[in-house]
Scaffold this active site. Structure first.
Site, PDB file in Angstrom:
ATOM      1  N   LYS A   1       0.871  -1.172   0.000  1.00  0.00           N
ATOM      2  CA  LYS A   1       0.000   0.000   0.000  1.00  0.00           C
ATOM      3  C   LYS A   1       0.909   1.223   0.000  1.00  0.00           C
ATOM      4  O   LYS A   1       2.051   1.146   0.446  1.00  0.00           O
ATOM      5  CB  LYS A   1      -0.858   0.001   1.272  1.00  0.00           C
ATOM      6  CG  LYS A   1      -2.100   0.833   1.182  1.00  0.00           C
ATOM      7  CD  LYS A   1      -3.285   0.048   0.664  1.00  0.00           C
ATOM      8  CE  LYS A   1      -4.498   0.945   0.502  1.00  0.00           C
ATOM      9  NZ  LYS A   1      -5.667   0.223   0.020  1.00  0.00           N
TER      10      LYS A   1
ATOM     11  N   TYR B   1     -25.439  -0.488  -4.901  1.00  0.00           N
ATOM     12  CA  TYR B   1     -26.367  -0.413  -6.045  1.00  0.00           C
ATOM     13  C   TYR B   1     -26.288  -1.696  -6.875  1.00  0.00           C
ATOM     14  O   TYR B   1     -27.317  -2.301  -7.200  1.00  0.00           O
ATOM     15  CB  TYR B   1     -26.016   0.804  -6.918  1.00  0.00           C
ATOM     16  CG  TYR B   1     -26.695   0.772  -8.264  1.00  0.00           C
ATOM     17  CD1 TYR B   1     -28.008   1.218  -8.410  1.00  0.00           C
ATOM     18  CD2 TYR B   1     -26.040   0.268  -9.396  1.00  0.00           C
ATOM     19  CE1 TYR B   1     -28.647   1.166  -9.639  1.00  0.00           C
ATOM     20  CE2 TYR B   1     -26.665   0.210 -10.631  1.00  0.00           C
ATOM     21  CZ  TYR B   1     -27.963   0.657 -10.747  1.00  0.00           C
ATOM     22  OH  TYR B   1     -28.592   0.596 -11.965  1.00  0.00           O
TER      23      TYR B   1
ATOM     24  N   VAL C   1     -26.347   2.308  -0.584  1.00  0.00           N
ATOM     25  CA  VAL C   1     -26.565   1.899  -1.988  1.00  0.00           C
ATOM     26  C   VAL C   1     -25.814   2.853  -2.916  1.00  0.00           C
ATOM     27  O   VAL C   1     -26.396   3.504  -3.770  1.00  0.00           O
ATOM     28  CB  VAL C   1     -28.067   1.781  -2.357  1.00  0.00           C
ATOM     29  CG1 VAL C   1     -28.609   0.429  -1.964  1.00  0.00           C
ATOM     30  CG2 VAL C   1     -28.899   2.892  -1.735  1.00  0.00           C
TER      31      VAL C   1
HETATM   32  P1  NAD Z   1     -19.778   4.790  -2.396  1.00  0.00           P
HETATM   33  O1  NAD Z   1     -19.294   6.052  -1.776  1.00  0.00           O
HETATM   34  O2  NAD Z   1     -20.139   4.768  -3.849  1.00  0.00           O
HETATM   35  O3  NAD Z   1     -21.089   4.263  -1.611  1.00  0.00           O
HETATM   36  C1  NAD Z   1     -21.249   4.350  -0.237  1.00  0.00           C
HETATM   37  C2  NAD Z   1     -22.710   4.638   0.047  1.00  0.00           C
HETATM   38  O4  NAD Z   1     -22.901   4.591   1.447  1.00  0.00           O
HETATM   39  C3  NAD Z   1     -23.158   6.014  -0.439  1.00  0.00           C
HETATM   40  O5  NAD Z   1     -24.411   5.920  -1.080  1.00  0.00           O
HETATM   41  C4  NAD Z   1     -23.257   6.818   0.869  1.00  0.00           C
HETATM   42  O6  NAD Z   1     -24.229   7.846   0.807  1.00  0.00           O
HETATM   43  C5  NAD Z   1     -23.653   5.730   1.842  1.00  0.00           C
HETATM   44  N1  NAD Z   1     -23.343   6.024   3.252  1.00  0.00           N
HETATM   45  C6  NAD Z   1     -22.273   6.666   3.761  1.00  0.00           C
HETATM   46  N2  NAD Z   1     -22.366   6.705   5.104  1.00  0.00           N
HETATM   47  C7  NAD Z   1     -23.502   6.059   5.439  1.00  0.00           C
HETATM   48  C8  NAD Z   1     -24.141   5.754   6.661  1.00  0.00           C
HETATM   49  N3  NAD Z   1     -23.623   6.149   7.827  1.00  0.00           N
HETATM   50  N4  NAD Z   1     -25.302   5.045   6.627  1.00  0.00           N
HETATM   51  C9  NAD Z   1     -25.838   4.651   5.459  1.00  0.00           C
HETATM   52  N5  NAD Z   1     -25.279   4.915   4.259  1.00  0.00           N
HETATM   53  C10 NAD Z   1     -24.131   5.609   4.251  1.00  0.00           C
HETATM   54  O7  NAD Z   1     -18.652   3.696  -2.081  1.00  0.00           O
HETATM   55  P2  NAD Z   1     -18.485   2.242  -2.719  1.00  0.00           P
HETATM   56  O8  NAD Z   1     -17.441   2.284  -3.777  1.00  0.00           O
HETATM   57  O9  NAD Z   1     -19.816   1.664  -3.006  1.00  0.00           O
HETATM   58  O10 NAD Z   1     -17.831   1.481  -1.487  1.00  0.00           O
HETATM   59  C11 NAD Z   1     -18.610   1.103  -0.370  1.00  0.00           C
HETATM   60  C12 NAD Z   1     -17.746   0.313   0.604  1.00  0.00           C
HETATM   61  O11 NAD Z   1     -17.212  -0.841  -0.053  1.00  0.00           O
HETATM   62  C13 NAD Z   1     -16.524   1.076   1.137  1.00  0.00           C
HETATM   63  O12 NAD Z   1     -16.272   0.636   2.446  1.00  0.00           O
HETATM   64  C14 NAD Z   1     -15.400   0.603   0.221  1.00  0.00           C
HETATM   65  O13 NAD Z   1     -14.138   0.716   0.839  1.00  0.00           O
HETATM   66  C15 NAD Z   1     -15.789  -0.853   0.033  1.00  0.00           C
HETATM   67  N6  NAD Z   1     -15.234  -1.468  -1.173  1.00  0.00           N
HETATM   68  C16 NAD Z   1     -15.557  -0.978  -2.411  1.00  0.00           C
HETATM   69  C17 NAD Z   1     -15.048  -1.609  -3.530  1.00  0.00           C
HETATM   70  C18 NAD Z   1     -15.430  -1.141  -4.914  1.00  0.00           C
HETATM   71  O14 NAD Z   1     -15.245  -1.901  -5.871  1.00  0.00           O
HETATM   72  N7  NAD Z   1     -15.980   0.050  -5.064  1.00  0.00           N
HETATM   73  C19 NAD Z   1     -14.187  -2.726  -3.406  1.00  0.00           C
HETATM   74  C20 NAD Z   1     -13.886  -3.213  -2.127  1.00  0.00           C
HETATM   75  C21 NAD Z   1     -14.418  -2.565  -1.025  1.00  0.00           C
END
Ligand code: NAD
Length: 355
Positions: A80, A185, A180
């Protein structure tokens, strides 16, 4: 604690401090373990309160990548990087200078996007080194990882259903999704297509509207998501949501979702879930689809191969839950052991010199 003591504490191989005052770069690259392959992990840009905080973060996160890659069965080690600074001040030159430091490691570390870094930043790094992933699909990269991450989560949920109910069938089950956004989503989409009923909570009205308009389902506010009458709680928002305050509220027999670092304290909260008999899919196991997607980019694999590899998270999650049962331990400890056992076994193989 000295830096060498910290390195020993997490069992790191190498840490590189990078400095280019001319372009305002201060960065740290941590290589945790390269037994299985080159250390891959994202580059985070953050205005850390102190250098000590930055060191702690990069050591913790790079170690996590070793475990994630190992359990996912990839030929990758863990690494990292962190760039210390205000995201508002990032420049092309800063990322190109950082790219030259990565180049100096000759492939021992491969970078990717992370918090506050973008596809454009990766493209600037790529002007100096090939050891970077995560460009846009239009530029031959693997594109948005969220559909692959969510596909892995979907199959992880199916595995938890099978272990808990004797069948992986999703139709007719209720899943409560916290968050979502990107991953949530896509997870909602796959679950809806498979016939699940959905409950959502999010702080973004826009994202909630998108989900309900496309997939139906019910919206609940804040903490109500923990209390939802459902088969699966899928945390897909932020880290640390499972803690001594929220765990007693949970009604679902399964917790399986894509967010990173869901447990506020791995030991304490993992125990609390096990004591309550809740099947918990360790986050770094079930959300490995994003890493699998980047790995496919390195290998030049098509998206279909990344999707089918992510679907194998079904077997991994099942194996870990069963291992935790048979060893009377938490699923997180069982997953950690699977990673350590693989690194140990492959490490033995590496002693065999192949000219
Ligand atoms: P994102 O920001 O697109 O989605 C997060 C969602 O959670 C948003 O809609 C936000 O409004 C909502 N949110 C934030 N705080 C909240 C709360 N307290 N209560 C309810 N909803 C809340 O992020 P993402 O890319 O979908 O990632 C989501 C999680 O998955 C993160 O922890 C990220 O590290 C992890 N992750 C993502 C990926 C990826 O491919 N994007 C891969 C591995 C891990």
């Amino acid at each position: 604690m000295s830096i060498f003591e910290q390195l020993a504490g997490y069992d790191h191989e190498q840490i590189l401090f990078c400095r280019n005052d001319d372009v305002g770069l201060r960065a740290i690259i941590a290589i945790h373990n390269t037994t299985l392959g080159p250390a891959l992990g994202g580059c985070r840009l953050y205005d850390y309160p102190s250098e000590q905080d930055a060191v702690r973060d990069v050591l913790r996160l790079s170690r996590g990548m070793t475990y994630k890659a190992a359990v996912a069965g990839l030929d990758l080690g863990g690494g990292k990087a962190v760039i210390l600074g205000d995201p508002a001040n990032k420049t092309e030159a800063m990322f190109r200078a950082f790219g030259r430091h990565i180049a100096s490691l000759q492939g021992r570390y491969i970078t990717a996007e992370d918090m506050n870094t973008s596809v454009e930043d990766m493209d600037n790094i790529r002007r100096e080194t090939k050891f970077v992933t995560g460009s846009a699909a239009a530029h031959g990269g693997s594109g948005d990882p969220s559909p692959v991450t969510a596909w892995g989560c979907f199959h992880g949920i199916r595995a938890c259903l099978e272990v808990t109910y004797g069948s992986p069938e999703v139709a007719g089950r209720t899943v409560a999704i916290q968050g979502v956004g990107n991953v949530g989503y896509w997870l909602a989409k796959y679950l809806h297509q498979a016939g699940a009923k959905l409950v959502y909570a999010d702080i973004s009205r826009r994202n909630l509207t998108r989900a309900t308009e496309e997939f139906g389902g019910t919206v609940v506010e804040g903490d109500e998501i923990y209390k939802a009458n459902c088969d699966v709680l899928a945390p897909c928002a932020i880290g640390g949501t499972l803690n001594p305050r929220t765990i007693p509220l949970v009604r679902a027999p399964i917790i399986a979702g894509g967010a990173n670092n869901q447990l506020d304290d791995e030991g304490r909260d993992g125990e609390a879930l096990a004591t309550r008999g809740i099947a918990f899919a360790p986050d770094y196991v079930i959300n490995a689809g994003g890493l699998i997607n980047v790995y496919s980019e390195l290998k030049g694999y098509p998206r279909e191969k990344a999707m089918s590899d992510a679907a194998s998270i079904f077997n991994t999650v099942k194996r870990i839950i069963n291992k935790a049962k048979s060893e009377s331990t938490t699923t997180v400890r069982a997953a950690n052991r699977v990673a350590e056992e693989r690194i140990e076994q492959v490490g033995k193989l590496r002693r065999l010199h192949v000219p």
